[in-house]
Design a protein around this motif. Structure first.
Motif, PDB file in Angstrom:
ATOM      1  N   GLU A  40       0.551   1.427  -4.067  1.00  0.00           N
ATOM      2  CA  GLU A  40       1.785   2.011  -5.101  1.00  0.00           C
ATOM      3  C   GLU A  40       3.127   1.265  -4.478  1.00  0.00           C
ATOM      4  OE1 GLU A  40       1.619   6.122  -5.360  1.00  0.00           O
ATOM      5  OE2 GLU A  40      -0.129   6.210  -6.835  1.00  0.00           O
ATOM      6  N   THR A  41       3.342   1.732  -2.997  1.00  0.00           N
ATOM      7  CA  THR A  41       4.566   0.962  -2.546  1.00  0.00           C
ATOM      8  C   THR A  41       4.537  -0.343  -2.652  1.00  0.00           C
ATOM      9  OG1 THR A  41       4.623   3.003  -1.063  1.00  0.00           O
ATOM     10  CG2 THR A  41       6.058   1.268  -0.750  1.00  0.00           C
ATOM     11  N   CYS A  42       3.477  -1.135  -2.385  1.00  0.00           N
ATOM     12  CA  CYS A  42       3.453  -2.604  -2.521  1.00  0.00           C
ATOM     13  C   CYS A  42       3.529  -3.008  -3.778  1.00  0.00           C
ATOM     14  CB  CYS A  42       2.131  -3.059  -1.981  1.00  0.00           C
ATOM     15  SG  CYS A  42       1.770  -2.902  -0.241  1.00  0.00           S
ATOM     16  N   LYS A  43       2.853  -2.216  -4.863  1.00  0.00           N
ATOM     17  CA  LYS A  43       3.041  -2.633  -6.386  1.00  0.00           C
ATOM     18  C   LYS A  43       4.381  -2.813  -6.677  1.00  0.00           C
ATOM     19  CE  LYS A  43      -0.502  -1.653  -8.719  1.00  0.00           C
ATOM     20  NZ  LYS A  43      -1.380  -1.005  -9.544  1.00  0.00           N
ATOM     21  N   ALA A  44       5.213  -1.403  -6.078  1.00  0.00           N
ATOM     22  CA  ALA A  44       6.734  -1.417  -6.446  1.00  0.00           C
ATOM     23  C   ALA A  44       7.676  -2.470  -6.069  1.00  0.00           C
ATOM     24  CB  ALA A  44       7.156   0.006  -5.998  1.00  0.00           C
ATOM     25  N   ASN A  45       6.932  -3.254  -5.207  1.00  0.00           N
ATOM     26  CA  ASN A  45       7.878  -4.327  -4.527  1.00  0.00           C
ATOM     27  C   ASN A  45       7.037  -5.956  -5.181  1.00  0.00           C
ATOM     28  OD1 ASN A  45       9.768  -3.613  -2.117  1.00  0.00           O
ATOM     29  ND2 ASN A  45       8.096  -2.070  -2.272  1.00  0.00           N
ATOM     30  N   GLY A  46       6.233  -5.808  -6.150  1.00  0.00           N
ATOM     31  CA  GLY A  46       5.569  -6.677  -6.728  1.00  0.00           C
ATOM     32  C   GLY A  46       4.422  -7.521  -5.774  1.00  0.00           C
ATOM     33  N   VAL A  47       3.921  -6.795  -4.815  1.00  0.00           N
ATOM     34  CA  VAL A  47       3.027  -7.411  -3.963  1.00  0.00           C
ATOM     35  C   VAL A  47       1.633  -6.625  -4.076  1.00  0.00           C
ATOM     36  CG1 VAL A  47       2.238  -7.544  -1.410  1.00  0.00           C
ATOM     37  CG2 VAL A  47       4.634  -7.968  -1.956  1.00  0.00           C
ATOM     38  N   GLU A  48       0.673  -7.364  -4.169  1.00  0.00           N
ATOM     39  CA  GLU A  48      -0.722  -7.109  -4.492  1.00  0.00           C
ATOM     40  C   GLU A  48      -1.354  -6.448  -3.254  1.00  0.00           C
ATOM     41  OE1 GLU A  48      -2.167  -6.404  -7.276  1.00  0.00           O
ATOM     42  OE2 GLU A  48      -0.884  -7.607  -8.613  1.00  0.00           O
ATOM     43  N   PHE A  49      -1.938  -5.148  -3.266  1.00  0.00           N
ATOM     44  CA  PHE A  49      -2.604  -4.689  -2.180  1.00  0.00           C
ATOM     45  C   PHE A  49      -4.085  -4.335  -2.698  1.00  0.00           C
ATOM     46  CE2 PHE A  49      -4.076  -1.154   0.407  1.00  0.00           C
ATOM     47  CZ  PHE A  49      -3.813  -1.625   1.635  1.00  0.00           C
ATOM     48  N   LEU A  50      -4.940  -4.708  -1.624  1.00  0.00           N
ATOM     49  CA  LEU A  50      -6.359  -4.401  -2.192  1.00  0.00           C
ATOM     50  C   LEU A  50      -7.112  -3.750  -0.916  1.00  0.00           C
ATOM     51  CD1 LEU A  50      -5.748  -6.818  -4.232  1.00  0.00           C
ATOM     52  CD2 LEU A  50      -8.160  -7.161  -4.186  1.00  0.00           C
ATOM     53  N   ASP A  51      -7.661  -2.806  -1.376  1.00  0.00           N
ATOM     54  CA  ASP A  51      -8.500  -1.982  -0.420  1.00  0.00           C
ATOM     55  C   ASP A  51      -9.843  -2.117  -0.290  1.00  0.00           C
ATOM     56  OD1 ASP A  51      -7.764  -0.203  -2.780  1.00  0.00           O
ATOM     57  OD2 ASP A  51      -9.818   0.831  -1.899  1.00  0.00           O
ATOM     58  N   CYS A  52     -10.322  -2.923   0.646  1.00  0.00           N
ATOM     59  CA  CYS A  52     -11.662  -3.754   0.968  1.00  0.00           C
ATOM     60  C   CYS A  52     -12.344  -3.047   2.143  1.00  0.00           C
ATOM     61  CB  CYS A  52     -11.790  -5.182   0.907  1.00  0.00           C
ATOM     62  SG  CYS A  52     -10.789  -5.619  -0.670  1.00  0.00           S
ATOM     63  N   PRO A  53     -12.850  -2.069   2.470  1.00  0.00           N
ATOM     64  CA  PRO A  53     -13.294  -1.683   3.615  1.00  0.00           C
ATOM     65  C   PRO A  53     -14.576  -2.286   3.616  1.00  0.00           C
ATOM     66  CG  PRO A  53     -13.496   0.389   1.967  1.00  0.00           C
ATOM     67  CD  PRO A  53     -12.735  -0.991   1.371  1.00  0.00           C
ATOM     68  N   ILE A  54     -15.158  -2.267   4.909  1.00  0.00           N
ATOM     69  CA  ILE A  54     -16.375  -2.859   5.107  1.00  0.00           C
ATOM     70  C   ILE A  54     -17.625  -1.781   5.738  1.00  0.00           C
ATOM     71  CG2 ILE A  54     -15.275  -5.218   5.480  1.00  0.00           C
ATOM     72  CD1 ILE A  54     -15.578  -4.270   8.650  1.00  0.00           C
ATOM     73  N   SER A  55     -18.977  -2.361   5.679  1.00  0.00           N
ATOM     74  CA  SER A  55     -19.873  -1.526   6.301  1.00  0.00           C
ATOM     75  C   SER A  55     -20.641  -2.378   6.662  1.00  0.00           C
ATOM     76  CB  SER A  55     -20.585  -0.856   5.121  1.00  0.00           C
ATOM     77  OG  SER A  55     -21.571  -0.172   5.373  1.00  0.00           O
TER      78      SER A  55
END
Length: 301
Positions: A109-124
């Motif tokens: 949400e903070t990134c989006k408010a600054n126009g930056v995309e954030f993807l959470d991509c945890p690994i297994s």
């Protein structure tokens, strides 16, 4: 196009090496970043650019992170001199770290408010899979951005899934981890009971590995129990934190999960019983002590 990777630890090292192959194929410019100079040596030997300063990555189109915990991810992304203070709208951060669902949504949400995309991509997957590029990667965030970066993700994983909006990657990972935790708790509680009442540990282990009560947990960890091998890079303490993470969500949404709650109590007993720094199947030692038995193969000392 420029791509950077921050965090070259146990899992990040192999992932970054596989991603860097894109530079060797002239697909993009690549930069490896870590505070540990030794971690950068393999990249320098291959002629890949390296840095110890995260601000050197801020001109990248895509910045990948693989960091130890939520506090460090927040510091790197949202800190006073973190990435977000330097980035421009249109840039993208992809986080492979295992952090909480609520933490991931807050950062997004903070990134989006600054126009930056954030993807959470945890690994297994284990370290060997990170080196082989055969991890499972579960992604949450903007689907259009996911589709753009999927060819890069495919260099690091063989199962790359888009799970939904921000936080869905972390939610998928924690559900998977908690399902594993429940399976470990089940055989850790029951095997000592069987041995206490006269069953042979190895024969009982064979049944739990092959019969209807088998699971990935029993197949991989019961042999280690029988051999007295409880060492592992991922501690029982960290496994418990996964359950803490999903419990925050359950409390927020008023969702009762009695099986998970019981498993958390089993982990709490093991943590209080001195098994904190061992792998999760070490919880069986609490029940062994309780019942005065050892679940080991014949000849074990």
């Amino acid at each position: 196009m420029k791509v950077s990777f921050i965090g070259l630890g146990v899992m990040g090292m192999g992932m970054a090496l596989n991603l860097a192959k894109g530079e060797q194929k002239n697909e993009f410019e690549f930069l490896a970043c870590d505070a540990n100079l030794e971690a950068l040596e393999q990249f320098k030997e291959k002629g890949i650019n390296t840095t110890t300063d995260i601000t050197d990555t801020v001109d990248s189109d895509y910045i990948y992170l693989c960091l130890p915990n939520l506090d460090i991810v927040k510091e790197v992304v949202l800190g006073k001199s973190g990435l977000l203070t330097h980035l421009n709208p249109g840039q993208t951060i992809i986080d492979f770290s295992t952090i909480s669902y609520l933490g991931a949504t807050e950062i997004a949400e903070t990134c989006k408010a600054n126009g930056v995309e954030f993807l959470d991509c945890p690994i297994s997957g284990q370290q060997a899979k990170s080196m082989e590029g055969t991890l499972s990667i579960m992604c949450g965030g903007n689907e259009e951005v996911f589709n753009k970066i999927k060819p890069m993700l495919d260099k690091m994983g063989t199962q790359v899934l888009y799970m939904g909006e921000n936080g869905c990657g972390q939610l998928t990972k924690v559900i998977n981890n908690c399902a594993l935790n429940i399976c470990v708790a089940s055989f850790s509680e029951l095997m000592p009971v069987g041995v206490k009442l006269g069953l042979d540990p190895e024969k009982l282990g064979d049944v739990l590995i092959t019969a209807t009560g088998s699971s990935f947990a029993s197949k991989t960890l019961v042999p280690k129990v029988l051999e007295g091998d409880f060492e592992h890079g991922f501690s029982l303490d960290k496994a418990y934190k996964d359950m803490e993470s999903i419990n925050e969500v359950l409390v927020k949404h008023e969702i009762p999960l009695p099986t998970l709650s019981g498993t958390m109590q089993s982990y709490q007993l093991a943590l209080q019983g001195g098994q904190r720094d061992y792998y999760k199947h070490a919880m069986i030692r609490f029940y062994e002590d309780l019942l005065g038995v050892q679940v080991r193969k014949e000849g074990f000392e």
